[in-house]
Design an enzyme around this catalytic site. Structure first.
Site, PDB file in Angstrom:
ATOM      1  N   ASP A 186       0.826  -1.207   0.000  1.00  0.00           N
ATOM      2  CA  ASP A 186       0.000   0.000   0.000  1.00  0.00           C
ATOM      3  C   ASP A 186       0.864   1.262   0.000  1.00  0.00           C
ATOM      4  O   ASP A 186       1.978   1.265   0.512  1.00  0.00           O
ATOM      5  CB  ASP A 186      -0.914  -0.024   1.231  1.00  0.00           C
ATOM      6  CG  ASP A 186      -2.129   0.865   1.053  1.00  0.00           C
ATOM      7  OD1 ASP A 186      -2.333   1.383  -0.066  1.00  0.00           O
ATOM      8  OD2 ASP A 186      -2.876   1.044   2.027  1.00  0.00           O
ATOM      9  N   ASN A 246       1.387   3.290  -2.919  1.00  0.00           N
ATOM     10  CA  ASN A 246       1.953   3.673  -4.222  1.00  0.00           C
ATOM     11  C   ASN A 246       1.449   5.042  -4.674  1.00  0.00           C
ATOM     12  O   ASN A 246       2.213   5.867  -5.178  1.00  0.00           O
ATOM     13  CB  ASN A 246       1.568   2.658  -5.304  1.00  0.00           C
ATOM     14  CG  ASN A 246       2.235   1.315  -5.108  1.00  0.00           C
ATOM     15  OD1 ASN A 246       3.157   1.183  -4.294  1.00  0.00           O
ATOM     16  ND2 ASN A 246       1.771   0.314  -5.834  1.00  0.00           N
ATOM     17  N   TRP A 253       2.899   7.812  -2.567  1.00  0.00           N
ATOM     18  CA  TRP A 253       4.328   7.944  -2.897  1.00  0.00           C
ATOM     19  C   TRP A 253       4.490   8.826  -4.137  1.00  0.00           C
ATOM     20  O   TRP A 253       5.317   9.734  -4.174  1.00  0.00           O
ATOM     21  CB  TRP A 253       4.915   6.551  -3.158  1.00  0.00           C
ATOM     22  CG  TRP A 253       6.369   6.519  -3.505  1.00  0.00           C
ATOM     23  CD1 TRP A 253       7.416   6.380  -2.639  1.00  0.00           C
ATOM     24  CD2 TRP A 253       6.942   6.623  -4.825  1.00  0.00           C
ATOM     25  NE1 TRP A 253       8.608   6.392  -3.328  1.00  0.00           N
ATOM     26  CE2 TRP A 253       8.344   6.541  -4.675  1.00  0.00           C
ATOM     27  CE3 TRP A 253       6.415   6.773  -6.112  1.00  0.00           C
ATOM     28  CZ2 TRP A 253       9.218   6.599  -5.764  1.00  0.00           C
ATOM     29  CZ3 TRP A 253       7.283   6.836  -7.190  1.00  0.00           C
ATOM     30  CH2 TRP A 253       8.673   6.752  -7.017  1.00  0.00           C
ATOM     31  N   HIS A 271       2.667   3.064  -8.990  1.00  0.00           N
ATOM     32  CA  HIS A 271       2.464   1.615  -9.175  1.00  0.00           C
ATOM     33  C   HIS A 271       3.666   0.987  -9.870  1.00  0.00           C
ATOM     34  O   HIS A 271       4.073  -0.119  -9.544  1.00  0.00           O
ATOM     35  CB  HIS A 271       1.181   1.346  -9.965  1.00  0.00           C
ATOM     36  CG  HIS A 271      -0.065   1.739  -9.216  1.00  0.00           C
ATOM     37  ND1 HIS A 271      -0.289   1.379  -7.908  1.00  0.00           N
ATOM     38  CD2 HIS A 271      -1.156   2.477  -9.580  1.00  0.00           C
ATOM     39  CE1 HIS A 271      -1.462   1.865  -7.491  1.00  0.00           C
ATOM     40  NE2 HIS A 271      -1.996   2.537  -8.499  1.00  0.00           N
ATOM     41  N   THR A 329     -10.674  -7.271  -5.263  1.00  0.00           N
ATOM     42  CA  THR A 329     -11.984  -7.292  -5.923  1.00  0.00           C
ATOM     43  C   THR A 329     -12.648  -5.911  -5.837  1.00  0.00           C
ATOM     44  O   THR A 329     -13.534  -5.609  -6.621  1.00  0.00           O
ATOM     45  CB  THR A 329     -12.897  -8.361  -5.272  1.00  0.00           C
ATOM     46  OG1 THR A 329     -12.795  -8.251  -3.839  1.00  0.00           O
ATOM     47  CG2 THR A 329     -12.493  -9.762  -5.678  1.00  0.00           C
ATOM     48  N   TRP A 337     -11.634  -2.641  -8.639  1.00  0.00           N
ATOM     49  CA  TRP A 337     -12.354  -2.367  -9.902  1.00  0.00           C
ATOM     50  C   TRP A 337     -13.090  -1.046  -9.841  1.00  0.00           C
ATOM     51  O   TRP A 337     -13.414  -0.457 -10.874  1.00  0.00           O
ATOM     52  CB  TRP A 337     -13.367  -3.480 -10.205  1.00  0.00           C
ATOM     53  CG  TRP A 337     -12.745  -4.803 -10.527  1.00  0.00           C
ATOM     54  CD1 TRP A 337     -12.706  -5.890  -9.710  1.00  0.00           C
ATOM     55  CD2 TRP A 337     -12.096  -5.202 -11.750  1.00  0.00           C
ATOM     56  NE1 TRP A 337     -12.053  -6.931 -10.346  1.00  0.00           N
ATOM     57  CE2 TRP A 337     -11.675  -6.536 -11.586  1.00  0.00           C
ATOM     58  CE3 TRP A 337     -11.821  -4.541 -12.959  1.00  0.00           C
ATOM     59  CZ2 TRP A 337     -11.001  -7.240 -12.579  1.00  0.00           C
ATOM     60  CZ3 TRP A 337     -11.150  -5.246 -13.953  1.00  0.00           C
ATOM     61  CH2 TRP A 337     -10.751  -6.571 -13.755  1.00  0.00           C
ATOM     62  N   LEU A 394      11.031 -20.341  -3.842  1.00  0.00           N
ATOM     63  CA  LEU A 394      10.089 -19.404  -3.214  1.00  0.00           C
ATOM     64  C   LEU A 394       8.747 -19.543  -3.910  1.00  0.00           C
ATOM     65  O   LEU A 394       8.684 -19.546  -5.138  1.00  0.00           O
ATOM     66  CB  LEU A 394      10.604 -17.957  -3.384  1.00  0.00           C
ATOM     67  CG  LEU A 394       9.626 -16.836  -3.015  1.00  0.00           C
ATOM     68  CD1 LEU A 394       9.403 -16.779  -1.501  1.00  0.00           C
ATOM     69  CD2 LEU A 394      10.134 -15.472  -3.497  1.00  0.00           C
ATOM     70  N   ARG A 441       1.850  -4.575   6.381  1.00  0.00           N
ATOM     71  CA  ARG A 441       1.096  -3.551   5.649  1.00  0.00           C
ATOM     72  C   ARG A 441       1.898  -2.260   5.654  1.00  0.00           C
ATOM     73  O   ARG A 441       2.253  -1.740   6.713  1.00  0.00           O
ATOM     74  CB  ARG A 441      -0.276  -3.316   6.271  1.00  0.00           C
ATOM     75  CG  ARG A 441      -1.046  -2.273   5.460  1.00  0.00           C
ATOM     76  CD  ARG A 441      -2.528  -2.300   5.654  1.00  0.00           C
ATOM     77  NE  ARG A 441      -3.124  -1.426   4.648  1.00  0.00           N
ATOM     78  CZ  ARG A 441      -4.372  -1.476   4.233  1.00  0.00           C
ATOM     79  NH1 ARG A 441      -5.176  -2.379   4.718  1.00  0.00           N
ATOM     80  NH2 ARG A 441      -4.820  -0.645   3.324  1.00  0.00           N
ATOM     81  N   SER A 468      -8.503  -4.855   5.031  1.00  0.00           N
ATOM     82  CA  SER A 468      -8.862  -4.655   3.628  1.00  0.00           C
ATOM     83  C   SER A 468      -9.089  -5.956   2.863  1.00  0.00           C
ATOM     84  O   SER A 468      -8.643  -6.105   1.718  1.00  0.00           O
ATOM     85  CB  SER A 468      -7.796  -3.815   2.909  1.00  0.00           C
ATOM     86  OG  SER A 468      -7.739  -2.527   3.476  1.00  0.00           O
TER      87      SER A 468
HETATM   88  C1  IPE Z   1      -1.094   0.239  -4.087  1.00  0.00           C
HETATM   89  O1  IPE Z   1      -1.213   1.431  -3.439  1.00  0.00           O
HETATM   90  C2  IPE Z   1      -2.218  -0.737  -3.854  1.00  0.00           C
HETATM   91  C3  IPE Z   1      -2.834  -1.241  -5.113  1.00  0.00           C
HETATM   92  C4  IPE Z   1      -4.134  -1.331  -5.229  1.00  0.00           C
HETATM   93  C5  IPE Z   1      -2.016  -1.662  -6.220  1.00  0.00           C
HETATM   94  P1  IPE Z   1      -2.466   2.413  -3.537  1.00  0.00           P
HETATM   95  O2  IPE Z   1      -2.872   2.600  -4.953  1.00  0.00           O
HETATM   96  O3  IPE Z   1      -3.533   1.931  -2.619  1.00  0.00           O
HETATM   97  O4  IPE Z   1      -1.830   3.755  -2.975  1.00  0.00           O
HETATM   98  P2  IPE Z   1      -2.491   4.831  -2.026  1.00  0.00           P
HETATM   99  O5  IPE Z   1      -3.140   4.118  -0.890  1.00  0.00           O
HETATM  100  O6  IPE Z   1      -3.475   5.595  -2.868  1.00  0.00           O
HETATM  101  O7  IPE Z   1      -1.341   5.672  -1.589  1.00  0.00           O
HETATM  102 MG    MG Z   2      -4.133   2.292  -0.737  1.00  0.00          MG
END
Ligand code: IPE
Ligand code: MG
Length: 222
Positions: free
Chosen positions: A2, A4, A7, A19, A48, A51, A113, A166, A174
């Site tokens: 979480d 991205n 960031w 992403h 899910t 979307w 792995l 997380r 979530s």
């Molecule tokens: C990545 O982070 C999670 C995915 C769904 C790929 P987010 O897209 O949730 O990033 P934030 O929470 O908006 O910062």
């Molecule tokens: Mg998020």
């Protein structure tokens, strides 16, 4: 994985750049798992509920997984990574479905792995899917046990997670591994996923080592 979006936002970049950075970071963490001897890594890549995000972001996330398979599959295979998919294939575009199935098939005998890719995954959806198949199979009520339910989940044959990390500081589940994570240890860090590097990962594992796992029991005096 979480954080991205935040960031990217903090750098004045579009969310998709976040992403992409997150995907790059995944390589680092996969590498660290191999080095640290972690045997199972499950990544929550697309839920899910995701979307419901704007179509451009959904398309971008689909494309990122597709690119990742195109560019990293051979390398992951050579490293001995077994790729598994947890979640529904339905609704994913056919070209990507094919690539996912091919990645799973190509790597199925690898043992270094196990990388579980939770993509179009939701914990409730997984349990509903399991119940549907249990009923279809004509399982008798008295035969339904926790072990049987586990065998009907997407994660059949894979041990429950010991540690769930997380990133980005959110304090919620979530819809992630809600059955399997019943006794998982949680580690939450404010670090956004693209910045969650090998050292941060090592810190999480160190902290995990210090946890006292009792699984609802107490220690009996010796
Ligand atoms: C990545 O982070 C999670 C995915 C769904 C790929 P987010 O897209 O949730 O990033 P934030 O929470 O908006 O910062
Ligand atoms: Mg998020």
């Amino acid at each position: 994985m979480d954080g991205n979006g935040r960031w990217a936002q903090s750098r004045g970049l579009p969310r998709l750049a976040g992403h992409r950075a997150g995907t790059e970071n995944l390589r680092v963490i996969i590498e660290a798992c191999v080095e640290f001897g972690v045997k199972y890594l499950t990544i929550y890549a697309f839920s899910t509920e995701n979307w419901e995000r704007p179509p451009t972001e959904v398309r971008g996330l689909m494309r990122i997984l597709e690119d990742m398979i195109d560019r990293q599959l051979d390398e992951l295979n050579t490293k001995g990574v077994q790729i598994r998919h947890i979640g529904r294939l339905e609704r994913i575009r056919p070209s990507l479905q094919k690539k996912i199935l091919r990645a799973v098939e190509l790597t199925r005998h690898n043992t270094r792995l196990v990388l579980n890719v939770a993509f179009n995954y939701g914990g409730r959806d997984e349990i509903v899917h399991a119940i549907q198949r249990i009923i279809q199979d004509g399982v008798k009520p008295e035969e339904v046990t926790p072990e049987l339910v586990s065998r009907y989940l997407y994660t059949a044959g894979i041990p429950d997670p010991d540690l769930i990390i997380r990133t980005s500081g959110e304090l919620r589940v979530s819809n992630f591994l809600i059955w399997q994570g019943a006794y998982a240890e949680w580690y939450i860090t404010p670090t956004y996923w693209p910045d969650f590097d090998k050292e941060e990962f090592r810190k999480a594992l160190e902290e995990y080592k210090r946890r006292d796992r009792r699984f609802g029991r107490i220690h009996t005096p010796t």
